[in-house]
Design a protein around this motif. Structure first.
Motif, PDB file in Angstrom:
ATOM      1  N   GLN A 222       0.834  -1.207   0.000  1.00 29.64           N
ATOM      2  CA  GLN A 222       0.000   0.000   0.000  1.00 29.64           C
ATOM      3  C   GLN A 222       0.866   1.253   0.000  1.00 29.64           C
ATOM      4  O   GLN A 222       0.579   2.226  -0.695  1.00 29.64           O
ATOM      5  CB  GLN A 222      -0.932   0.021   1.221  1.00 29.64           C
ATOM      6  CG  GLN A 222      -1.826   1.263   1.239  1.00 29.64           C
ATOM      7  CD  GLN A 222      -2.544   1.447   2.572  1.00 29.64           C
ATOM      8  OE1 GLN A 222      -3.421   0.674   2.925  1.00 29.64           O
ATOM      9  NE2 GLN A 222      -2.152   2.469   3.315  1.00 29.64           N
TER      10      GLN A 222
ATOM     11  N   ALA B  60     -11.743 -11.325  -4.704  1.00 31.71           N
ATOM     12  CA  ALA B  60     -10.740 -10.307  -4.386  1.00 31.71           C
ATOM     13  C   ALA B  60     -11.110  -8.935  -4.951  1.00 31.71           C
ATOM     14  O   ALA B  60     -10.418  -7.952  -4.677  1.00 31.71           O
ATOM     15  CB  ALA B  60      -9.376 -10.742  -4.919  1.00 31.71           C
ATOM     16  N   GLN B 252      -4.034 -12.406  -8.853  1.00 36.54           N
ATOM     17  CA  GLN B 252      -4.525 -11.936  -7.551  1.00 36.54           C
ATOM     18  C   GLN B 252      -3.782 -10.668  -7.137  1.00 36.54           C
ATOM     19  O   GLN B 252      -4.368  -9.753  -6.553  1.00 36.54           O
ATOM     20  CB  GLN B 252      -4.354 -13.009  -6.470  1.00 36.54           C
ATOM     21  CG  GLN B 252      -5.316 -14.177  -6.587  1.00 36.54           C
ATOM     22  CD  GLN B 252      -4.940 -15.168  -7.685  1.00 36.54           C
ATOM     23  OE1 GLN B 252      -3.888 -15.031  -8.313  1.00 36.54           O
ATOM     24  NE2 GLN B 252      -5.804 -16.132  -7.929  1.00 36.54           N
ATOM     25  N   SER B 256      -5.318  -6.920  -6.276  1.00 41.26           N
ATOM     26  CA  SER B 256      -5.000  -6.258  -5.010  1.00 41.26           C
ATOM     27  C   SER B 256      -4.392  -4.875  -5.256  1.00 41.26           C
ATOM     28  O   SER B 256      -4.799  -3.881  -4.640  1.00 41.26           O
ATOM     29  CB  SER B 256      -4.035  -7.150  -4.219  1.00 41.26           C
ATOM     30  OG  SER B 256      -3.499  -6.456  -3.133  1.00 41.26           O
ATOM     31  N   GLN B 260      -5.766  -0.913  -4.480  1.00 42.23           N
ATOM     32  CA  GLN B 260      -4.938   0.064  -3.762  1.00 42.23           C
ATOM     33  C   GLN B 260      -4.776   1.343  -4.587  1.00 42.23           C
ATOM     34  O   GLN B 260      -4.742   2.447  -4.033  1.00 42.23           O
ATOM     35  CB  GLN B 260      -3.590  -0.565  -3.397  1.00 42.23           C
ATOM     36  CG  GLN B 260      -3.754  -1.597  -2.277  1.00 42.23           C
ATOM     37  CD  GLN B 260      -2.516  -2.424  -2.053  1.00 42.23           C
ATOM     38  OE1 GLN B 260      -1.641  -2.517  -2.895  1.00 42.23           O
ATOM     39  NE2 GLN B 260      -2.440  -3.049  -0.893  1.00 42.23           N
ATOM     40  N   GLY B 271     -12.635  -2.284   1.782  1.00 41.81           N
ATOM     41  CA  GLY B 271     -12.015  -2.631   3.055  1.00 41.81           C
ATOM     42  C   GLY B 271     -11.243  -1.465   3.643  1.00 41.81           C
ATOM     43  O   GLY B 271     -11.246  -0.354   3.129  1.00 41.81           O
ATOM     44  N   GLU B 295      -2.533  -5.356   9.639  1.00 40.97           N
ATOM     45  CA  GLU B 295      -2.857  -5.446   8.212  1.00 40.97           C
ATOM     46  C   GLU B 295      -3.414  -6.830   7.873  1.00 40.97           C
ATOM     47  O   GLU B 295      -4.422  -6.960   7.167  1.00 40.97           O
ATOM     48  CB  GLU B 295      -1.603  -5.161   7.389  1.00 40.97           C
ATOM     49  CG  GLU B 295      -1.868  -5.117   5.898  1.00 40.97           C
ATOM     50  CD  GLU B 295      -0.618  -4.776   5.108  1.00 40.97           C
ATOM     51  OE1 GLU B 295       0.440  -5.370   5.374  1.00 40.97           O
ATOM     52  OE2 GLU B 295      -0.712  -3.913   4.216  1.00 40.97           O
ATOM     53  N   GLN B 296      -2.746  -7.880   8.367  1.00 36.42           N
ATOM     54  CA  GLN B 296      -3.224  -9.240   8.110  1.00 36.42           C
ATOM     55  C   GLN B 296      -4.646  -9.421   8.620  1.00 36.42           C
ATOM     56  O   GLN B 296      -5.516  -9.926   7.916  1.00 36.42           O
ATOM     57  CB  GLN B 296      -2.308 -10.265   8.815  1.00 36.42           C
ATOM     58  CG  GLN B 296      -0.989 -10.513   8.107  1.00 36.42           C
ATOM     59  CD  GLN B 296      -1.198 -11.039   6.696  1.00 36.42           C
ATOM     60  OE1 GLN B 296      -2.004 -11.922   6.477  1.00 36.42           O
ATOM     61  NE2 GLN B 296      -0.491 -10.473   5.733  1.00 36.42           N
ATOM     62  N   ARG B 297      -4.874  -8.973   9.851  1.00 39.39           N
ATOM     63  CA  ARG B 297      -6.183  -9.211  10.451  1.00 39.39           C
ATOM     64  C   ARG B 297      -7.262  -8.330   9.830  1.00 39.39           C
ATOM     65  O   ARG B 297      -8.447  -8.657   9.875  1.00 39.39           O
ATOM     66  CB  ARG B 297      -6.094  -9.039  11.973  1.00 39.39           C
ATOM     67  CG  ARG B 297      -5.223 -10.158  12.590  1.00 39.39           C
ATOM     68  CD  ARG B 297      -4.942  -9.954  14.055  1.00 39.39           C
ATOM     69  NE  ARG B 297      -6.145 -10.010  14.873  1.00 39.39           N
ATOM     70  CZ  ARG B 297      -6.138  -9.889  16.204  1.00 39.39           C
ATOM     71  NH1 ARG B 297      -4.970  -9.734  16.846  1.00 39.39           N
ATOM     72  NH2 ARG B 297      -7.259  -9.931  16.878  1.00 39.39           N
ATOM     73  N   HIS B 299      -7.726  -7.990   6.770  1.00 42.07           N
ATOM     74  CA  HIS B 299      -8.250  -8.663   5.578  1.00 42.07           C
ATOM     75  C   HIS B 299      -9.650  -9.211   5.828  1.00 42.07           C
ATOM     76  O   HIS B 299     -10.427  -9.371   4.890  1.00 42.07           O
ATOM     77  CB  HIS B 299      -7.316  -9.794   5.138  1.00 42.07           C
ATOM     78  CG  HIS B 299      -6.079  -9.297   4.461  1.00 42.07           C
ATOM     79  ND1 HIS B 299      -5.031 -10.108   4.126  1.00 42.07           N
ATOM     80  CD2 HIS B 299      -5.716  -8.062   4.069  1.00 42.07           C
ATOM     81  CE1 HIS B 299      -4.081  -9.389   3.540  1.00 42.07           C
ATOM     82  NE2 HIS B 299      -4.472  -8.143   3.506  1.00 42.07           N
ATOM     83  N   SER B 302     -14.530  -5.800   6.237  1.00 43.35           N
ATOM     84  CA  SER B 302     -15.007  -5.329   4.935  1.00 43.35           C
ATOM     85  C   SER B 302     -15.324  -3.836   4.913  1.00 43.35           C
ATOM     86  O   SER B 302     -15.449  -3.247   3.851  1.00 43.35           O
ATOM     87  CB  SER B 302     -16.257  -6.112   4.541  1.00 43.35           C
ATOM     88  OG  SER B 302     -17.276  -5.889   5.500  1.00 43.35           O
TER      89      SER B 302
END
Lengths: 374, 374
Positions: A222, B60, B252, B256, B260, B271, B295-297, B299, B302
């Motif tokens: 990002q 995605a 993918q 993504s 961004q 998100g 950041e991971q969590r 995902h 929404s």
């Protein structure tokens, strides 16, 4: 070797109109090459770690390094870092003007302060006096997250207008005291707000060099997207004399992305550019693997070559012919090009070797490890 | 919830002036939300793999998917993919107009052709007739790597002028035959050339929707930088109705990065957005680790929330207060904010948990898995 792929055109860029500063031997502004900056994430107390990181960043293309000086205990190690650093060191100071003054005395090549966090303009004046007497340039860095109290509640101004107005007021203060060795930054985490703020500054203060950046841009991907768009858009417009890509990631990534932004904007290049297609159902080799291998091995190549790794007959021959060295793949094979001419066909497994062989043939082995266009 | 951070301003964007097309139910042009595209890298013969990839890409955020149809043997599996795909399928055709006609008969929601690679304009006319009778839109995609023979040696034109002139000539040909369900693209691997070509097209053909892209942009990082700059600069100017980020990397990643870019340009969000600082010697927590964990969590979240993860007292409180949920860290601790208010202080190890708890408190659990601003 191919000509630089992005010839400049249009009116004279804003960065040629700014004053030229000397930041510890690195020219900033007045049309100098746009300088790449980064910032250490280590405390100065880890002096050896800081110096090792600076050497590594310099080897990666960093040209000016910033170091936070958060307290008086950091000053001796800051001084030791300045004494041994291979790059000019910028002291990043907040809250305490005495740290700024001491950093000047201990070897800072430049200061970065936000006068809005220093406490009072009288304290800022003491900093101006010290920097003026030593010929040390100052970056005035305003930031959406620490906007001066005069502007926080100015509902009549947009954020870009507030950032620009706050920076302008500080510049006027410095100018009134006869100090003009200034660089300006006005960062927000919004790309649109950042771009708008810098456009205002470039229009209102055309002589002041600008340090670009999108602040708190986030983690690697990002942050790269936001920085490439925000910084790159301004660079394409001719705005910006130096910049830092801010990532929540190791500073080495900041420097790598910074050079990719410079190359994408057509301003400077460091090493080869890889032109590679996204692959599709038409592709009959493992192009992603070949491109990754070529990219890895290109790290050892310093010349600003263009290398094309293309998967099929649609755009492959055109791009491979247009590149310094290239390959257009078919079923399990690749046609190798150099200097616009077809050389030979090799099996898929040999494509990377063949490209690197041809690159070596085109590259004078002069031992140079940095090549820069413009 | 915070307002969208980048309110549109200035004149009416070019994308509101283009015709509105229907691509298998997805509106493109005429001010419709800028649609995200990607392209399968698998051959159609792997029908199940293609359908699984399409489902994954749709989840995605991919909205239109392109598939290469390189030969007649691909047609039955292309038909099967169209029949079961959850996304509109664009057939990518080169060299053989009969494939284009057959793809229309077998369920393509759109064609992408470069008339310059089809062989003759008489063959293109057969495609126009088929698409016209079926109401299938066509993307005319010109590309620096496969420029029409009429323009390859036009030394009086720059590359952007050649790309735009070639595209214009094709559009005129389609219009003369009464066909106007067109999208245009004019891609080069040079960001500057790409941006210049699209600006010419937007000025000369203001009614034709534009599909943006920097072609053969390279592997993940370089390709992301070039795409964010090239596509993003145009989007910021109001140009562009749909786009694909082309990466030599899995599709993918293209999707993504595309989202961004849309978020960075202030156009659409999917998100949360993470505002996180690059850390420096002032930081007394492991911010990179905390930001990565958050950041991971995120995902799984929404809602288009802004979440700030900040390392120190300089910009930390300002950004944490400005975000929907945020933390400003000190020595081994973090002050948690929600909705602009300080809530409590937690130990470093609990920061990610605390932020996610507060995000959950703010997020209605309505089961929606896509949230989009504008």
């Amino acid at each position: 070797m191919a000509a630089p792929p992005h010839p400049a055109s249009g009116p004279r860029p804003a960065r040629e109109l700014t004053c030229r500063l000397d930041v510890g031997g690195v020219p900033v502004g007045g049309g100098a090459p746009v300088a790449v900056q980064s910032m250490l994430s280590l405390p100065t107390a880890d002096t050896e770690g800081c110096l090792a990181a600076i050497s590594e960043l310099a080897a990666a293309g960093c040209e000016i390094i910033r170091v936070a000086v958060p307290d008086a205990a950091s000053l001796p190690s800051f001084e030791a870092i300045c004494a041994s650093s291979c790059l000019p060191v910028v002291a990043d100071i907040h809250f305490d003007h005495r740290l700024a003054i001491e950093a000047c005395r201990r070897g800072a090549a430049k200061l970065r302060i936000n006068p809005g966090t220093i406490g009072s303009m009288a304290k800022v004046d003491a900093v101006i006096e010290e920097c003026g007497s030593r010929g040390i340039p100052v970056r005035i860095g305003v930031n959406a997250g620490s906007l001066h109290a005069d502007y926080v509640d100015r509902t009549d101004l947009t954020l870009p207008e507030s950032l620009a107005a706050s920076a302008e007021a500080f510049v006027a203060h410095f100018h009134e005291r006869g100090f003009d060795q200034l660089v300006l930054s006005a960062k927000a985490h919004s790309v649109r707000a950042t771009v708008a703020a810098y456009r205002l500054l470039a229009a209102r203060l055309p002589n002041v060099p600008l340090h670009l950046g999108v602040t708190e841009a986030g983690t690697l991907m990002q942050g790269t997207v936001k920085s490439a768009l925000g910084i790159g858009t301004l660079l394409l417009e001719g705005i910006g004399d130096t910049f830092r890509v801010s990532l929540t990631a190791p500073p080495q990534d900041e420097v790598s992305v910074a050079w990719q932004v410079l190359a994408a904007a057509g301003l400077r290049r460091r090493g080869p550019e890889l032109v590679s297609c996204p692959t599709c159902g038409r592709c009959q080799v493992d192009l992603e693997r070949i491109a990754s291998e070529v990219e890895q091995r290109l790290h050892a190549v310093s010349e600003p070559l263009t290398v094309a790794v293309m998967g099929c007959a649609v755009n492959g021959p055109g791009e491979a012919r247009g590149a310094d060295v290239g390959v257009a793949c078919g079923r399990g094979k690749g046609v190798v090009f150099s200097g616009g001419k077809i050389l030979y066909t090799v099996d898929e497994a040999m494509i990377a070797d063949a490209l690197l062989d041809e690159i070596e043939r085109r590259t004078p082995s002069d031992g140079a490890n940095v090549s820069v266009v413009s």
